[in-house]
Design a protein around this motif. Sequence first.
Motif, PDB file in Angstrom:
ATOM      1  N   PRO A   1      14.548  66.576  10.293  1.00  0.00           N
ATOM      2  CA  PRO A   1      14.680  67.519   9.799  1.00  0.00           C
ATOM      3  C   PRO A   1      14.768  66.761   7.791  1.00  0.00           C
ATOM      4  O   PRO A   1      14.079  65.732   7.755  1.00  0.00           O
ATOM      5  CB  PRO A   1      16.207  66.850  10.442  1.00  0.00           C
ATOM      6  CG  PRO A   1      16.762  65.675  10.542  1.00  0.00           C
ATOM      7  CD  PRO A   1      14.348  65.577  11.071  1.00  0.00           C
ATOM      8  N   THR A   2      14.622  67.775   7.292  1.00  0.00           N
ATOM      9  CA  THR A   2      14.348  67.617   5.457  1.00  0.00           C
ATOM     10  C   THR A   2      15.225  68.904   4.988  1.00  0.00           C
ATOM     11  O   THR A   2      15.814  69.639   5.761  1.00  0.00           O
ATOM     12  CB  THR A   2      13.307  67.661   5.474  1.00  0.00           C
ATOM     13  OG1 THR A   2      12.771  69.194   5.468  1.00  0.00           O
ATOM     14  CG2 THR A   2      11.982  66.464   6.382  1.00  0.00           C
TER      15      THR A   2
ATOM     16  N   PHE B   1      22.615  63.808  11.701  1.00  0.00           N
ATOM     17  CA  PHE B   1      22.991  64.690  11.982  1.00  0.00           C
ATOM     18  C   PHE B   1      22.370  65.725  12.696  1.00  0.00           C
ATOM     19  O   PHE B   1      22.757  65.912  14.085  1.00  0.00           O
ATOM     20  CB  PHE B   1      24.015  66.248  11.485  1.00  0.00           C
ATOM     21  CG  PHE B   1      24.587  67.505  12.393  1.00  0.00           C
ATOM     22  CD1 PHE B   1      25.807  66.942  12.938  1.00  0.00           C
ATOM     23  CD2 PHE B   1      24.164  68.343  12.202  1.00  0.00           C
ATOM     24  CE1 PHE B   1      26.339  68.251  13.963  1.00  0.00           C
ATOM     25  CE2 PHE B   1      24.401  70.191  13.061  1.00  0.00           C
ATOM     26  CZ  PHE B   1      25.617  69.544  13.576  1.00  0.00           C
ATOM     27  N   TYR B   2      21.261  66.179  12.835  1.00  0.00           N
ATOM     28  CA  TYR B   2      20.038  66.858  12.952  1.00  0.00           C
ATOM     29  C   TYR B   2      19.614  65.796  14.545  1.00  0.00           C
ATOM     30  O   TYR B   2      19.108  66.085  15.091  1.00  0.00           O
ATOM     31  CB  TYR B   2      19.345  67.820  12.204  1.00  0.00           C
ATOM     32  CG  TYR B   2      19.974  68.785  11.397  1.00  0.00           C
ATOM     33  CD1 TYR B   2      20.890  69.454  11.936  1.00  0.00           C
ATOM     34  CD2 TYR B   2      20.891  68.176   9.482  1.00  0.00           C
ATOM     35  CE1 TYR B   2      21.327  70.404  11.566  1.00  0.00           C
ATOM     36  CE2 TYR B   2      21.068  69.574   9.317  1.00  0.00           C
ATOM     37  CZ  TYR B   2      21.416  70.212   9.944  1.00  0.00           C
ATOM     38  OH  TYR B   2      21.889  71.262   9.643  1.00  0.00           O
ATOM     39  N   ALA B   3      18.846  64.943  13.518  1.00  0.00           N
ATOM     40  CA  ALA B   3      17.746  63.735  14.218  1.00  0.00           C
ATOM     41  C   ALA B   3      17.630  62.613  12.959  1.00  0.00           C
ATOM     42  O   ALA B   3      18.116  62.709  12.353  1.00  0.00           O
ATOM     43  CB  ALA B   3      16.615  63.991  14.068  1.00  0.00           C
ATOM     44  N   SER B   4      17.049  61.764  13.814  1.00  0.00           N
ATOM     45  CA  SER B   4      16.909  60.408  13.382  1.00  0.00           C
ATOM     46  C   SER B   4      15.665  59.861  13.051  1.00  0.00           C
ATOM     47  O   SER B   4      15.111  58.931  12.435  1.00  0.00           O
ATOM     48  CB  SER B   4      17.389  59.415  14.307  1.00  0.00           C
ATOM     49  OG  SER B   4      16.325  59.353  15.745  1.00  0.00           O
ATOM     50  N   CYS B   5      14.306  61.580  13.570  1.00  0.00           N
ATOM     51  CA  CYS B   5      13.257  61.240  12.546  1.00  0.00           C
ATOM     52  C   CYS B   5      13.263  60.902  11.059  1.00  0.00           C
ATOM     53  O   CYS B   5      13.911  61.240  10.090  1.00  0.00           O
ATOM     54  CB  CYS B   5      12.348  62.114  13.160  1.00  0.00           C
ATOM     55  SG  CYS B   5      12.628  62.242  15.034  1.00  0.00           S
ATOM     56  N   THR B   6      12.025  60.312  10.302  1.00  0.00           N
ATOM     57  CA  THR B   6      11.952  60.214   8.908  1.00  0.00           C
ATOM     58  C   THR B   6      10.383  61.459   9.347  1.00  0.00           C
ATOM     59  O   THR B   6       9.178  61.317  10.160  1.00  0.00           O
ATOM     60  CB  THR B   6      11.416  59.193   8.770  1.00  0.00           C
ATOM     61  OG1 THR B   6      10.615  58.546   9.593  1.00  0.00           O
ATOM     62  CG2 THR B   6      13.105  58.571   8.914  1.00  0.00           C
TER      63      THR B   6
ATOM     64  N   LEU C   1      12.807  71.999   9.212  1.00  0.00           N
ATOM     65  CA  LEU C   1      12.663  70.453  10.411  1.00  0.00           C
ATOM     66  C   LEU C   1      11.010  70.998   9.856  1.00  0.00           C
ATOM     67  O   LEU C   1      10.311  71.821  10.165  1.00  0.00           O
ATOM     68  CB  LEU C   1      12.646  71.436  11.902  1.00  0.00           C
ATOM     69  CG  LEU C   1      14.002  71.056  13.102  1.00  0.00           C
ATOM     70  CD1 LEU C   1      13.617  71.009  13.945  1.00  0.00           C
ATOM     71  CD2 LEU C   1      14.190  69.187  12.340  1.00  0.00           C
ATOM     72  N   VAL C   2      10.227  69.892  10.524  1.00  0.00           N
ATOM     73  CA  VAL C   2       8.730  69.421   9.656  1.00  0.00           C
ATOM     74  C   VAL C   2       7.951  68.822  10.709  1.00  0.00           C
ATOM     75  O   VAL C   2       8.860  67.724  11.426  1.00  0.00           O
ATOM     76  CB  VAL C   2       9.260  68.696   8.035  1.00  0.00           C
ATOM     77  CG1 VAL C   2       7.053  68.809   8.000  1.00  0.00           C
ATOM     78  CG2 VAL C   2       9.457  70.165   7.253  1.00  0.00           C
ATOM     79  N   HIS C   3       7.503  69.076  11.081  1.00  0.00           N
ATOM     80  CA  HIS C   3       6.114  68.999  12.016  1.00  0.00           C
ATOM     81  C   HIS C   3       4.557  69.233  11.593  1.00  0.00           C
ATOM     82  O   HIS C   3       4.288  70.049  11.663  1.00  0.00           O
ATOM     83  CB  HIS C   3       6.325  69.428  13.390  1.00  0.00           C
ATOM     84  CG  HIS C   3       5.521  68.704  14.260  1.00  0.00           C
ATOM     85  ND1 HIS C   3       5.519  67.284  14.899  1.00  0.00           N
ATOM     86  CD2 HIS C   3       4.403  69.083  14.850  1.00  0.00           C
ATOM     87  CE1 HIS C   3       4.059  67.347  15.601  1.00  0.00           C
ATOM     88  NE2 HIS C   3       3.767  68.136  15.710  1.00  0.00           N
ATOM     89  N   MET C   4       3.790  68.174  11.406  1.00  0.00           N
ATOM     90  CA  MET C   4       2.707  67.856  11.069  1.00  0.00           C
ATOM     91  C   MET C   4       2.402  68.529   9.674  1.00  0.00           C
ATOM     92  O   MET C   4       1.205  69.141   9.044  1.00  0.00           O
ATOM     93  CB  MET C   4       2.343  68.021  11.435  1.00  0.00           C
ATOM     94  CG  MET C   4       1.965  67.414  12.836  1.00  0.00           C
ATOM     95  SD  MET C   4       1.962  65.140  12.646  1.00  0.00           S
ATOM     96  CE  MET C   4       0.400  65.071  11.788  1.00  0.00           C
ATOM     97  N   GLY C   5       3.960  68.091   8.615  1.00  0.00           N
ATOM     98  CA  GLY C   5       3.343  68.859   6.906  1.00  0.00           C
ATOM     99  C   GLY C   5       3.867  70.591   7.164  1.00  0.00           C
ATOM    100  O   GLY C   5       3.459  71.231   6.128  1.00  0.00           O
TER     101      GLY C   5
END
Length: 88
Positions: free
Chosen positions: A27-28, A7-12, A65-69
Amino acid sequence: MPHNLEFYASCTLDADGCTTCGDVAVPTFVIEVVGRDAVVRDRLGQQATIAVDFFPEVRVGDVLLVHMGVAIAKLPAPAAGAGQEGVA
């Protein structure tokens, strides 16, 4: 999991992007909180330990939302049924 992360995004977590030019946020779900760190899981079940310094109130089950840890945003829970299209 309480919500569909797509729902939020398809990134992993494996495709979190480049430190210099990346604008990807993953998104996690939070599955454990230990001090200023949290263990999170993405939509593919990949886990990582991230910093939650910006969100000291984070709880198990929150969506970050996570970016670079690093957690860069805490997302509101979607409305009931949102992101569930096509699910029987």
